[in-house]
Design a protein around this motif. Structure first.
Motif, PDB file in Angstrom:
ATOM      1  N   THR A 174      -1.027  12.172  -3.028  1.00  0.00           N
ATOM      2  CA  THR A 174      -0.485  12.775  -4.252  1.00  0.00           C
ATOM      3  C   THR A 174      -0.225  14.261  -4.006  1.00  0.00           C
ATOM      4  O   THR A 174      -0.496  14.786  -2.919  1.00  0.00           O
ATOM      5  N   ASP A 175       0.256  14.937  -5.050  1.00  0.00           N
ATOM      6  CA  ASP A 175       0.431  16.384  -4.939  1.00  0.00           C
ATOM      7  C   ASP A 175      -0.900  17.076  -4.639  1.00  0.00           C
ATOM      8  O   ASP A 175      -0.954  18.062  -3.891  1.00  0.00           O
ATOM      9  N   ASP A 176      -1.994  16.550  -5.228  1.00  0.00           N
ATOM     10  CA  ASP A 176      -3.328  17.112  -4.958  1.00  0.00           C
ATOM     11  C   ASP A 176      -3.715  16.938  -3.496  1.00  0.00           C
ATOM     12  O   ASP A 176      -4.323  17.828  -2.890  1.00  0.00           O
ATOM     13  N   THR A 177      -3.383  15.770  -2.930  1.00  0.00           N
ATOM     14  CA  THR A 177      -3.676  15.526  -1.510  1.00  0.00           C
ATOM     15  C   THR A 177      -2.948  16.540  -0.642  1.00  0.00           C
ATOM     16  O   THR A 177      -3.523  17.134   0.271  1.00  0.00           O
ATOM     17  N   VAL A 178      -1.668  16.707  -0.923  1.00  0.00           N
ATOM     18  CA  VAL A 178      -0.851  17.643  -0.143  1.00  0.00           C
ATOM     19  C   VAL A 178      -1.396  19.055  -0.269  1.00  0.00           C
ATOM     20  O   VAL A 178      -1.521  19.783   0.720  1.00  0.00           O
ATOM     21  N   LYS A 179      -1.758  19.447  -1.502  1.00  0.00           N
ATOM     22  CA  LYS A 179      -2.279  20.799  -1.726  1.00  0.00           C
ATOM     23  C   LYS A 179      -3.592  21.013  -0.979  1.00  0.00           C
ATOM     24  O   LYS A 179      -3.789  22.038  -0.320  1.00  0.00           O
ATOM     25  N   THR A 180      -4.508  20.034  -1.073  1.00  0.00           N
ATOM     26  CA  THR A 180      -5.801  20.161  -0.394  1.00  0.00           C
ATOM     27  C   THR A 180      -5.631  20.172   1.121  1.00  0.00           C
ATOM     28  O   THR A 180      -6.418  20.794   1.840  1.00  0.00           O
ATOM     29  N   SER A 181      -4.607  19.489   1.604  1.00  0.00           N
ATOM     30  CA  SER A 181      -4.368  19.449   3.054  1.00  0.00           C
ATOM     31  C   SER A 181      -3.704  20.720   3.560  1.00  0.00           C
ATOM     32  O   SER A 181      -3.487  20.862   4.770  1.00  0.00           O
TER      33      SER A 181
END
Length: 243
Positions: free
Chosen positions: A134-141
């Motif tokens: 998700t967008d959260d995954t991308v941001k955390t990565s």
């Protein structure tokens, strides 16, 4: 970025065009020929889906969803076998990471970030039960999700068999081991398996791996967060390969 598609025909088109779909939400009790066609397509492609009340769909989108909303991954997934063959043709000691039902998107993002920093050549996840990107995954990565190839497979067991047949040793990170991480030789082609946040690696996977290894824990708490444990394992690979 817009990671949502709604409407029966639009979602069918997305499936037919091989869009990277995380999950499809279907309205409970909905019928009709086109809806059944969609259900068949979802089953054939092995896409994660769930039947929900119309109220849930109304919360997901204010548009005319026609009883169907699909969440699209912001990154494109790779074909597993093609990825392995491409890496093997370029790398003498490839490093893969398999995630067995890691379900928290932020843990997933943190793992991707560490994997990129440690030179992991590919991450392999199951089609069902894994955290979506998700967008959260991308941001955390920190954007690493766009840099590390990620492949989805029907079953991790089949992926393990394929890796082993390609002369890649598979190492499970688990407390159910007599050996600690420092007893494993990572100077060969290898794949590390990390388990779910709550249950760890499933027994069916543990029965297949070449080695099991644990992290020494000196305190009273019996386990580390999966993204932290993954970082320790990956950096032991880096340490051995740099020495």
């Amino acid at each position: 970025m817009n990671n949502q598609i709604y409407g029966i025909r639009a979602v069918l088109e997305a499936i037919d065009s091989e869009q990277p779909i995380n999950k499809i939400f279907l309205q409970k009790g909905l019928g009709g020929e086109l809806f059944r066609e969609l259900e068949t397509s979802i089953r054939k492609k092995g896409i994660s889906s769930s039947y929900v009340p119309i109220e849930k769909l109304n919360r997901l989108t204010k548009n005319n969803h026609q009883g169907v909303v699909a969440n699209i991954s912001p990154v494109q997934f790779h074909n597993f076998e093609d990825l392995v063959e491409q890496v093997l043709s370029k790398e003498k000691s490839p490093l893969f990471l398999l995630l067995d039902q890691v379900s928290d998107v932020r843990n997933f993002g943190a793992i991707i970030r560490t994997a990129e920093c440690c030179g992991v050549n590919g991450i392999i996840i199951p089609k069902t039960g894994a955290a979506p990107i998700t967008d959260d995954t991308v941001k955390t990565s920190a954007g690493a999700a766009f840099k590390v190839p990620i492949a989805k497979v029907d079953h991790l067991k089949d992926a393990i068999f394929y890796l082993q047949s390609s002369a890649i040793q598979v190492v499970a990170a688990t407390e159910k081991s007599e050996n600690d991480i420092y007893a494993v030789d990572f100077n060969t082609p290898c794949a590390i398996v990390m388990g779910a946040e709550d249950k760890g690696i499933s027994n069916s996977i543990l029965n297949l791996v070449d080695h099991k290894a644990k992290l020494p824990l000196l305190g009273e708490i019996g386990s580390l967060n999966v993204s932290v444990a993954c970082g320790v394992f990956l950096y032991e690979v880096v340490r051995q390969r740099m020495s």
